[in-house]
Write a protein that holds these residues in place. Sequence first.
Motif, short mmCIF file in Angstrom:
data_model
loop_
_atom_site.label_atom_id
_atom_site.label_comp_id
_atom_site.label_asym_id
_atom_site.label_seq_id
_atom_site.Cartn_x
_atom_site.Cartn_y
_atom_site.Cartn_z
N TYR A 60 11.78 3.16 4.31
CA TYR A 60 11.05 2.16 4.64
C TYR A 60 11.44 1.30 5.92
CZ TYR A 60 8.10 1.77 0.36
OH TYR A 60 7.33 1.72 -0.59
N PHE A 61 12.77 1.36 5.90
CA PHE A 61 13.00 0.60 7.65
C PHE A 61 12.74 1.43 8.49
CE2 PHE A 61 16.40 -1.74 4.81
CZ PHE A 61 16.14 -3.22 5.22
N GLU A 62 12.90 2.71 8.25
CA GLU A 62 12.68 3.46 9.40
C GLU A 62 11.07 3.53 9.72
OE1 GLU A 62 11.68 8.23 10.49
OE2 GLU A 62 12.18 7.61 8.47
N ILE A 63 10.36 3.17 8.75
CA ILE A 63 8.74 3.41 9.15
C ILE A 63 8.48 1.91 9.38
CG2 ILE A 63 6.72 3.76 8.23
CD1 ILE A 63 7.78 5.38 5.99
N VAL A 64 8.81 0.89 8.66
CA VAL A 64 8.16 -0.47 8.71
C VAL A 64 8.95 -1.57 9.56
CG1 VAL A 64 7.30 -2.54 7.53
CG2 VAL A 64 7.45 -0.24 6.31
N SER A 65 10.12 -1.25 9.95
CA SER A 65 10.67 -2.51 10.95
C SER A 65 10.38 -2.58 12.15
CB SER A 65 12.13 -2.42 10.68
OG SER A 65 12.75 -1.19 11.09
N THR A 66 10.40 -3.89 12.58
CA THR A 66 9.92 -3.99 13.78
C THR A 66 11.06 -3.89 14.79
OG1 THR A 66 8.43 -5.59 12.73
CG2 THR A 66 8.42 -5.38 15.21
N THR A 67 10.69 -3.52 15.94
CA THR A 67 12.01 -3.42 17.04
C THR A 67 11.55 -3.87 18.42
OG1 THR A 67 11.34 -1.10 17.32
CG2 THR A 67 13.12 -1.52 15.86
N THR A 68 10.41 -4.18 18.65
CA THR A 68 9.78 -4.62 19.71
C THR A 68 9.69 -6.14 20.11
OG1 THR A 68 7.64 -4.60 18.85
CG2 THR A 68 8.42 -2.53 20.32
N MET B 217 0.63 -1.27 0.07
CA MET B 217 0.05 0.12 -0.14
C MET B 217 0.91 1.16 -0.15
SD MET B 217 -3.44 0.43 2.32
CE MET B 217 -3.27 0.94 3.76
N LEU B 218 1.84 1.12 0.92
CA LEU B 218 2.93 2.40 0.88
C LEU B 218 3.45 2.70 -0.71
CD1 LEU B 218 5.00 1.97 4.15
CD2 LEU B 218 3.30 3.73 3.73
N GLU B 219 3.74 1.53 -1.13
CA GLU B 219 4.43 1.64 -2.44
C GLU B 219 3.47 1.97 -3.46
OE1 GLU B 219 7.66 1.03 -5.10
OE2 GLU B 219 7.73 0.73 -2.97
N ARG B 220 2.21 1.40 -3.32
CA ARG B 220 1.17 2.13 -4.34
C ARG B 220 0.82 3.67 -4.21
NH1 ARG B 220 -2.55 -1.60 -3.07
NH2 ARG B 220 -3.97 -0.17 -1.91
#
Length: 1823
Positions: free
Chosen positions: A193-201, A129-132
């Motif tokens: 993308y890494f900043e928005i999407v990656s999981t850190t928890t 969706m982000l990409e689109r």
Amino acid sequence: MAEPPPASPQKEIVYNKLLPYGERLEAEAARFLSQIKDNLARAVQLRELWPGGLFWTRKLSTYIRLYGRKFSREDHVLFIKLLYELVTIPKLEISMMQGFARLLINLLKKKELLSRDDLELPWRPLYEMLERILYSKTEHLGLNWFPNSVESVLKTLVKSCRPYFPEDATAEMLDEWRLMCPFDVTMQKAITYFEIVSTTTLPPELHQKGFQALVDEFIAFGLSVQNLPQWEGHLVNLFARLATDNIGYIDWDPYVPKIFTRILRSLNLPVGSNQVVVPRFLTNAYDVGHAVMWITAMMGGPSKLVQKHLSGLFNSIASFYHPSNNGRWLNKLMKLLQRLPSGVVRRLHRERYKKVTWLTPVPDSHKLTDQDVTDFVGCIIQPVLLAMFSKTGSLEAAQALQNLALMRPELVIPPVLEKTYPALETLTEPHQLTATLSCVIGVARSLVSGGKWFPEGPTHMLPLLMRALPGVDPNDFSKCMITFQFIATFSTLVPLVDCSSVLQERDDLSEVERELCSATAEFEDFVLQFMDRCFGLIESSTLEQTREETETEKMTHLESLVELGLSSTFSTILTQCSKDIFKVALEKVFNFAVSNIFETRVAGRMVADMCRAAVKCRPEESLKLFVPHCCNVITHLTVNEDVLHDEELDKELLWNLQLLSEITRVDGKKLLPYREQLGKILQRTLHLTCKQGYILSCNLLHHLLRSATLIYPTEYCSVPGGFDKPLSEYFPIKDWGKPGDLWNLDIRWHVPSSEEINFAFYLLDTFLQPELTRLEHYAAGKLEMSRDDVQQCLTIVHNCLIGSGNVLPPLKGERVAHLVPSLVSLEETKLYTGVEYDLSRENYRETIARVTRKLLRYILDNSEDDTKSLFLIIKIISDVLQFQGSHKHEFDSRWKSFNLVKKSMENRLQGKKQHIRALLIDRVMLQHELRTLTMEGCEYRTSHQEMIRDLLCLSTSSYGQVRSKAQQAFFTALGTYNFCCRDIIPLVLEFLRPDRQDVTQKQFKGALYCLLGNHSGVCLANLHDWDCIVQTWPAIVSSGLSKAMSLEKPSIVRLFDDLAEKIHRQYETIGLDFAVPEKCIEIAIMLQKSEHPSSSFTGLRSEEIQLGIQRQKEKNAEALQNYENLVNMLLDCVEQRNLPWKFEHISIGFLSLLLRDDRILPARAIKFFVQCLNHDAIVVRKVAISAVAGVLKQLKRTHKKVPICPYEISGNPKPSNIQAGDRPDNQWLHYDSQSLPKTKEAWEACCFVEKTHWGYYTWPRTMTVYAPAEHQPKLGRRRDELTEAEQIIYDHFSDPKFVEQLIKFLSLEDRKGKDKFNPRRFCLFKGLFRNFDDAFLPILQPHLEQLVADSHESTQRCLAEIIAGLIRGSKHWTFEKVEKLWKLLCPLLRTALSNITVETYNDWGTCIATSCESRDPRKLHWLFELLLESPLNGEGGSFVDACRLYVLQGGLAQQEWRVPELLHRLLKYLEPKLTQVYKNVRERIGSVLTYIFMIDVSLPNTAVTKSPRIHEFTARILENLKPLMEADEEIQNHVMEENGVGEQDERTQGIKLLKTILKWLMASAGRSFSTAVTEQLQLLPLFFKIAPVENDNSYDELKRDAKMCLSLMSQGLLYPQQVPLVLQVLKQTARSNSWHARYTILTYLQTMVFYNLFIFLNNEEAVNDIRWLVIKLLEDEQLEVREMAATTLSGLLQCNFLTMDGPMQTHFEQLCKMRLPKKRKRDLGAAVDTIPSGDLVKRHAGVLGLSACILSSPYDVPTWMPQLLMDLSAHLNDPQPIEMTVKKTLSNFRRTHHDNWQEHKQQFTDDQLLVLTDLLVSPCYYA
């Protein structure tokens, strides 16, 4: 069967339980929730996204707002899953997507409620969706219209979902986005993308799967980049989040110096004396918020390294916080100060107070210890105290102090108080007072509650309050307001009770408690003095102007603020008073009110407010005094009948009416005893002739009704139950600063009793009924009334309505059916708000509605100019519709102010709602109001319909003011009722019909305004719905033919402009496909079956589901039908004969919005747009160009791709570890002139890869390239093989006349000198050549040849656009066609490049860069060979050469790492030409060199590049510069600009070369990722020698450049291993015999050390070297060098890089004692002795050293300072230059310490002070 007990709700709003009707809400919530679940599940199963799905998701949002997340965990998960599926439907309309997304964000907001075990969400749909949407391929062509908010909504959505991504997500993401290539724009995208999407928890046991994979790779990457590229900021944000979520699991220590150095650099602080400001691209710095998050997360832990660096950071920047400094950087520094403490508090809260949730806890080893906290507070408190008085205001400092005081009050509060007491005494510095007070307000709670850390805190409160009183000052507004806030803050926290008598009774009190008890005796005194001050304020505001003459109804803005401050402060004080103090205060305020007469506008309002405050606090005692008095006076003054008819009333009468109307705003029960008296007064005064009089009387009626009928708390005291208990059982001092207890709030509610309701209806029957009857008779024409009478009647009606709105049931009426078809019920839910309507009585709301409508008709027919009555009618209508006891705008502003107060007084450390009781009560009250406002019955009934139609009628009436007021009410009403717009639109459009003869211009304008809407509400012209747009858009266009339309009237023209602009701004693509995937339906069925509350509802029958599917298909067909109709109607409109041009343009604009990416535009419209390409108006042509480019994109045929394996092609196996850069397996992508595809066979065998970043870092997981030509769509089609749409375009572009005209238009100029290469036109041509291959070339060819011959700017631009389109459009052509194309293009390009001019070189650069973008270089070999032929051939002069280089650079830069061979060829070609004479060519070469070496980066795990390398190049250059290096004398720029005869000597060649090299270094600072320090260092000595010392612009280019270059190099970031190398060079230069060089080292040193502070501090040897260097240069024989060394030393001391230690001090003192040479008696004729002797120099060095130490602390006096000053003063009479130095130092000392001299004096002994005063004042010139 008994129902199982309900599962506990996830998290509900606790305040609901405290409402007076709280126990009824359980059942209500359960009923509401089951309704939502039912209908939502139904809507989804019936595949009805709109209206059903949207309606019920909106209801779910309302439910959350009213009850919190009051549903079981199972439901919570199901709601989230359902919405997740809905949001990610690929074809979903954007506006729906946003609606679902906002609700989903709300459901996911509190992540502690659901753990990863409860919920797992896939990440890919979101990524797609982000990409689109964010990186849409079709948006720029106008095929998709997204709203501006979509980006932030999507990012927040991903942020909320990411804790629940599966554990393997990170690895998958790395695979997906690892295609990073640092030179490419895709790098930014990947990192974002890494900043928005990656999981850190992830939990610790999964860390290997999670961020461990990321951390090492990314940190190494992020910290090795030396110049900030755009994406580094995103990396920091990612690291900050990583660190925060995994405290204690990542070891940051090795990176700490680097991190802090970067943070310090990103603050952009100015350093050094004459610093060149860095170019902008070096400064895209980190977001302070994220940097702070990162720092706070790294704190603590065993090593304490971060704290050490943090102290270093604040030490080095502390002096920037001093209020005398100001600059652009200040905001960042202040933000840092404000965010850090709040970050640490948040972390402490998480570690010590927060409930344990599923999120990873901080391991004990890394929790912050008490010592850590103390160290932190210690290091930051000094800057905060300095920042209190900053120029930008003390807000940030106050917030910082609030948080710091929560952690360590004993360190924070005393210094603040030390500054506050003197500030309260001074009269001359008001800023100081407001600043300190706002800071004390911040720490108020910590101060008053004392606690174990700071028990003596509370004793400061009374002295502070007493001293603040003079601040209530009528002459200084801001001082007055802050004082009110100050007093109110402290009085809310403390019960004002005199406890001094306790001292005699108890002996078990602590010292502090005894002190407090005796102090509380002053409370009474304080209250009375405060009142005197207020009375003074009031009297002065009466005197200001006598208000009677000026007929201003309103107070000025400032006065109303003061009024608010005064009344709220006074009521707070009285609320918190004991009974005894209250009695005295009441007496006093009563006497003041009664013994004076005030004018009612300003002073009167203030006094009445004070009286109201008193009455509110203790109604019984107060009403006894006030009501009888006022009633007697009023009765007495109205005995005489004549008074009733006076135009002007007696002031005393008015004042008493005003007083009475204010004091009745109290607890209704207490008013009941006085109802007889009050009723009499109303009867006497409601019908006064004087407007002011009857308005006051109406207010009295309004307030009486409100007091009797509303629900509200009656007290806000800080302790439940008040303070009236005897002191023996209740000891108030224990309650100082105590928070309210949410579970025992014990609110006293006022709930209307039946007696009060009866009283209210008695008032209505007595006063409202007769007015309504009169109005009805007047409207029927049975009764004559004057306008004033009508207004009076209406005023009474309006006041009755808003007084009793709460008990009048809402309007009845049938539902207006058939507005929207739906298979789900769209019923509203009724909320209970504590009122039982008594249906047996008359519903006055209905009566008022009926009478007002009749009256409105009558007035509009007979006296339309009675605008004041119409205003009142509009108010009445809108209140009849909406008012249920509170207004929305009032509620909003109260919610805002509640949040402000909460913020200023909350305890963030402990959390858990530890607010003051008054605040909690306020919050419960807001919850009640929220419920009453949510109740607005949103169902659209016939009664609403009638009234909205009335509003529409008023909105199109004759008088402008009436229209605009009515329109506001109209918009509010439209926003309230569901779907009513569909009902109203046809009525509005009626006024725009061209065939109506009877519409006036006023009506026409009104209707247009109704379509336009206001800035916040609905815009009727642009509802996102086919049904509405199909009506409104054609109507707007054809209204151009209406009789009422006149383009002469600017207001109407402006309206149409605004309408068109708003539609363009707000339009979002409307969906055509409303399908619902199966996955949603499965979840909906589960939702239906879930228990608690279980629904009565059984599953759907199959025929219902069939019907749903059928309906949904119909809906899609209908949408499509509507779309085509709309396009056709707009085209019909345009084709009308005499439509004015403006409307033609509007219509074309609308049509351009209707392009879509999922549906080709109807053929008729395509034809229209193609014809518009040759329209007369340029506006239309521009729209048409975009539109046709979009249509061509729609017609694009898809090209087939096939997967390949890069390792097979290269014949190299896959490498085991990841390595970036040039590897054997990506070798085949390089441009190689030996094996270019120059024949058909080679071309077809060659595997072209268009994407530049593929293969640099890694290959994509599945790599696809385009299939061979025979599998692609057919080229060279005949006309009969084309589709209808394609034929239209084909026919026009095959017509020579059409093309000729088009080219003519395209080569016209639009705005002189402003035009640029236009990407829209490029897209048009690219599309033509892509879709129709070379069909149009024969027709275009002659035009191209003509264009190239004409050197005008606009023709050249047109040619460049066409050529770029050709090259990019030929992507899929066959070899023969491409070859033919280049045969045509090469000569054209050659001609064009040789005719290039100053205006066109930018366009050609863009043209070539655009052509090369994302293309395989081997496809464009013709172009590159052409460009490299001979860029610098000198034909056409230096300018053409520079331009050719520019164009070439544009092409090569796009190719990045894939053309090493070309770069080598270019470099080889340029090297001999580096000694160019012309400046413009040199600059261009410098820039080209930057790009040539761009690829040579030293990033971690990157292979050595095949492209040119810097160090080889530099080595060759140094060889040529040798003659300059060795020369001793000054290097002058004595090159003659004309190349004279013969060869010049190597020296002149050297200078020319050096100039070019300087240009290169300046260009590459900031562009390339890493600076090649080692190589450039060898050039440093040369630059030191050349750079000028003084600031003088007349210097030649060489010197200026050298200086600039040094400045840029000194700001560069160094790697630790480079530090020794730099110092080596500096030490070597310090021995140089040019004093310019020695001087310049020092300036270089200052900047370099500051910009790499922590990297140097981390290296002890380096610190010693620098210290040695500076001290050595202090003894330099050249005076300027010595002075600069002193400045440098003082700077290094000031930023705590060096410390003033014993050895240094003794060293200087020793030097000072050097003996001076004796003065010789000179012969008169002898030459003057000019050379200073060595001893004098050493002695001067000592003095300079001392002076540097003194100047290094400009804002305070450390312990060593007095002694040094004494030492210095001994040298006042030494020979020059010593004397000068001493004088300068003393005058600087005096200047910087002057502000706080009172404090600083304390550091000196009396003798020292004597000497000093002598020195600083004495006329030492005579010495």
